[in-house]
Design a protein around this motif. Sequence first.
Motif, short mmCIF file in Angstrom:
data_model
loop_
_atom_site.label_atom_id
_atom_site.label_comp_id
_atom_site.label_asym_id
_atom_site.label_seq_id
_atom_site.Cartn_x
_atom_site.Cartn_y
_atom_site.Cartn_z
N LEU A 129 0.94 -1.32 -0.16
CA LEU A 129 -0.07 0.02 0.01
C LEU A 129 0.84 1.46 0.01
N GLN A 130 1.81 1.42 0.69
CA GLN A 130 2.93 2.23 0.82
C GLN A 130 3.57 2.47 -0.38
N LEU A 131 4.02 1.27 -1.21
CA LEU A 131 4.74 1.33 -2.34
C LEU A 131 3.75 1.90 -3.51
N ALA A 132 2.35 1.29 -3.54
CA ALA A 132 1.59 1.53 -4.46
C ALA A 132 1.15 3.29 -4.67
N GLU A 133 1.41 3.96 -3.37
CA GLU A 133 1.33 5.34 -3.13
C GLU A 133 2.54 6.03 -4.04
N LYS A 134 3.54 5.69 -4.07
CA LYS A 134 4.50 6.03 -4.59
C LYS A 134 4.72 5.94 -6.19
N LEU A 135 3.74 4.87 -6.58
CA LEU A 135 3.74 4.63 -8.09
C LEU A 135 2.64 5.14 -8.69
N LYS A 136 1.71 5.97 -8.09
CA LYS A 136 0.40 6.28 -8.78
C LYS A 136 0.58 7.31 -9.94
N ALA A 137 1.69 7.84 -9.86
CA ALA A 137 2.11 8.68 -11.23
C ALA A 137 2.30 7.91 -12.53
N PHE A 138 2.31 6.42 -12.35
CA PHE A 138 2.36 5.52 -13.36
C PHE A 138 0.91 5.32 -13.96
N LYS A 139 0.02 5.66 -12.92
CA LYS A 139 -1.39 4.87 -13.63
C LYS A 139 -1.43 5.80 -14.85
N GLY A 140 -2.12 4.81 -15.71
CA GLY A 140 -2.63 5.14 -17.11
C GLY A 140 -1.42 5.33 -17.94
N LYS A 141 -0.40 4.66 -17.72
CA LYS A 141 0.73 5.15 -18.51
C LYS A 141 1.42 3.71 -19.28
N ASP A 142 0.27 2.81 -19.47
CA ASP A 142 0.81 1.77 -20.21
C ASP A 142 1.72 0.65 -19.49
N VAL A 143 1.34 0.49 -18.30
CA VAL A 143 2.11 -0.13 -17.47
C VAL A 143 1.84 -1.69 -17.48
N VAL A 144 2.85 -2.52 -17.26
CA VAL A 144 2.71 -4.01 -16.81
C VAL A 144 3.41 -4.22 -15.48
N VAL A 145 2.76 -4.70 -14.61
CA VAL A 145 3.45 -5.12 -13.13
C VAL A 145 3.90 -6.50 -13.30
N LEU A 146 5.32 -6.60 -13.13
CA LEU A 146 6.02 -7.94 -13.13
C LEU A 146 6.20 -8.29 -11.53
N ALA A 147 5.71 -9.27 -10.88
CA ALA A 147 6.17 -9.59 -9.45
C ALA A 147 7.09 -10.75 -9.65
N ILE A 148 7.89 -10.92 -8.79
CA ILE A 148 9.06 -11.80 -8.62
C ILE A 148 8.29 -12.98 -7.71
N PRO A 149 8.05 -14.09 -7.90
CA PRO A 149 7.46 -15.02 -7.09
C PRO A 149 8.47 -15.49 -5.89
N LYS A 150 8.17 -15.74 -4.62
CA LYS A 150 6.81 -15.79 -4.51
C LYS A 150 6.37 -14.44 -3.69
N GLY A 151 7.36 -14.12 -2.96
CA GLY A 151 7.17 -13.07 -2.07
C GLY A 151 6.45 -11.51 -2.37
N GLY A 152 7.17 -11.36 -3.74
CA GLY A 152 6.64 -10.35 -4.63
C GLY A 152 5.24 -10.22 -5.03
N LEU A 153 4.52 -11.40 -5.10
CA LEU A 153 3.04 -11.29 -5.43
C LEU A 153 1.95 -10.84 -4.74
#
Length: 211
Positions: A10-34
Motif C-alpha cells: 500500500l505504501q509502495l503503491a502510493e509512490k507509483l500512482k504517477a504511473f497510472k494510465g501510462k501503459d504499465v505492466v506489473v511484473l512480480a518476483i515469485p513468491k514474496g513479490g506477488l
Amino acid sequence: MFKDRIDAALQLAEKLKAFKGKDVVVLAIPKGGLPLGVIIAKTLNAPLDVVLSKKIGHPFNKEYAIGAVSLENMVINEHLDIPEKYIAEETQNIRKKLQKRYDLYHKGRPPIALQGKNIIIVDDGVATGNTLKVTAELVHGQHPKKTIVAIPVAPLGAIQNLEGSNFIDKVICLETPHNFRAVGQFYSNFEQVSEEEAIELLEELNGVPDH
C-alpha cells in the motif's frame, strides 16, 4: 518497519500512482513479490504477470550470483572464470525448474507482452540487488519502453547496485536502513508465501476484467 507485505504494498503503491494510465505492466518476483504485485497492479489498473528467472550460483558459493537464467535468455558475468560445462549443466537444471513453475503460474495462458510498455518489477525487498539486476536485463530483451524497480526495503549498497544497471531506468525504494541483515527483519509479519498462495493471487487479479 512494515506490518506485513500488504502494508508495504500500500505504501509502495502510493509512490507509483504517477504511473497510472501510462501503459504499465506489473511484473512480480515469485513468491514474496506477488502479494505486493496484486495491490500495485490494482492501484494502477495494470495487468500483472510474474517474471520467472533464477540466479546461477557460483560453484564454490551458491548464494553468490554469477548470472541468471530465464526460459528464453541467460545473462552471465563474463569476467568470472567459470567452466562452461558447469554453466551449461546449471542452466539446464534451472530451466527444468522454471518450466514447471511457468506451467503452474500460466496454465496455458501466454505471458503478457512487454514490448513498448512501462514495466514495474516488484519484490518484497532485496539484499544485494544482483538477482534483480540480471532479471531486469532479461526483461530488457523484450524491448520495454522503461523498466522501473519498486521495492519496500534494501540496503543502500543494493540500491546503488541497481541504479548502476543500464537496464533499469528508475529505482523506487521506501526504506534503506543501515543495519540491514535480511529483508525479513523489517517486517513484523514475514511469513513465507506458498506456491499455491502465489498462484491464487495471480489468478485472482487476472480474473478481474480490464477497465
